[in-house]
Design an enzyme around this catalytic site. Structure first.
Site, PDB file in Angstrom:
ATOM      1  N   ASN A  12      -4.485  40.019  -9.935  1.00 54.37           N
ATOM      2  CA  ASN A  12      -5.306  41.216 -10.157  1.00 54.37           C
ATOM      3  C   ASN A  12      -4.584  42.533  -9.859  1.00 54.37           C
ATOM      4  O   ASN A  12      -5.191  43.587  -9.911  1.00 54.37           O
ATOM      5  CB  ASN A  12      -6.597  41.128  -9.354  1.00 54.37           C
ATOM      6  N   CYS A  13      -3.303  42.489  -9.602  1.00 55.08           N
ATOM      7  CA  CYS A  13      -2.505  43.688  -9.322  1.00 55.08           C
ATOM      8  C   CYS A  13      -2.245  44.448 -10.623  1.00 55.08           C
ATOM      9  O   CYS A  13      -1.819  43.866 -11.623  1.00 55.08           O
ATOM     10  CB  CYS A  13      -1.191  43.261  -8.666  1.00 55.08           C
TER      11      CYS A  13
END
Length: 122
Positions: A12-13
């Site tokens: 999710n970065c």
């Protein structure tokens, strides 16, 4: 089995998302290794540190670092302290770490550098 590209990071970065798009745009087949899902073992971390150094891997600009105590930050100045910190908190590793099929590593994402790195190491 032939070696292939591997990207290490956390799904999710935002930076990981940009890097993945760059690999896909370059039509690079790669495996994504998510530290939170796939884990981070000592052998992999040792390999990363051996190649680029703990100072390069340790992300001292992110949220995880800012939440650490002064004592933990001080301990991370040594390789053994940084290693222990990264094993305990893989999110503190600078992202992404891109491993070329030949084993060469690129840490962090730079849209201008990725195409060159891919061409040099594919």
């Amino acid at each position: 089995m032939t070696a292939q590209w591997v990207m290490y990071g956390i799904k999710n970065c935002d930076t990981i998302k940009k890097a993945r798009k760059a690999l896909e745009a370059a039509d690079i087949d790669y495996v994504f290794h998510d530290y939170r899902v796939d884990g981070l073992d000592e052998a992999l971390l040792h390999t990363l540190i051996e190649q680029v150094g703990h100072e390069v891997l340790l992300n001292t600009r992110g949220t995880t670092w800012r939440k650490l105590s002064d004592e933990a930050r001080h301990a991370a100045q040594s390789e053994s302290g940084a290693r222990a910190l990264m094993l305990a908190h893989p999110a503190i590793i600078k992202r992404p770490v891109l491993a070329a099929p030949n084993g060469t590593l690129l840490v962090g994402f730079d849209a201008a550098r990725y195409p060159t790195f891919i061409q040099e190491n594919d």
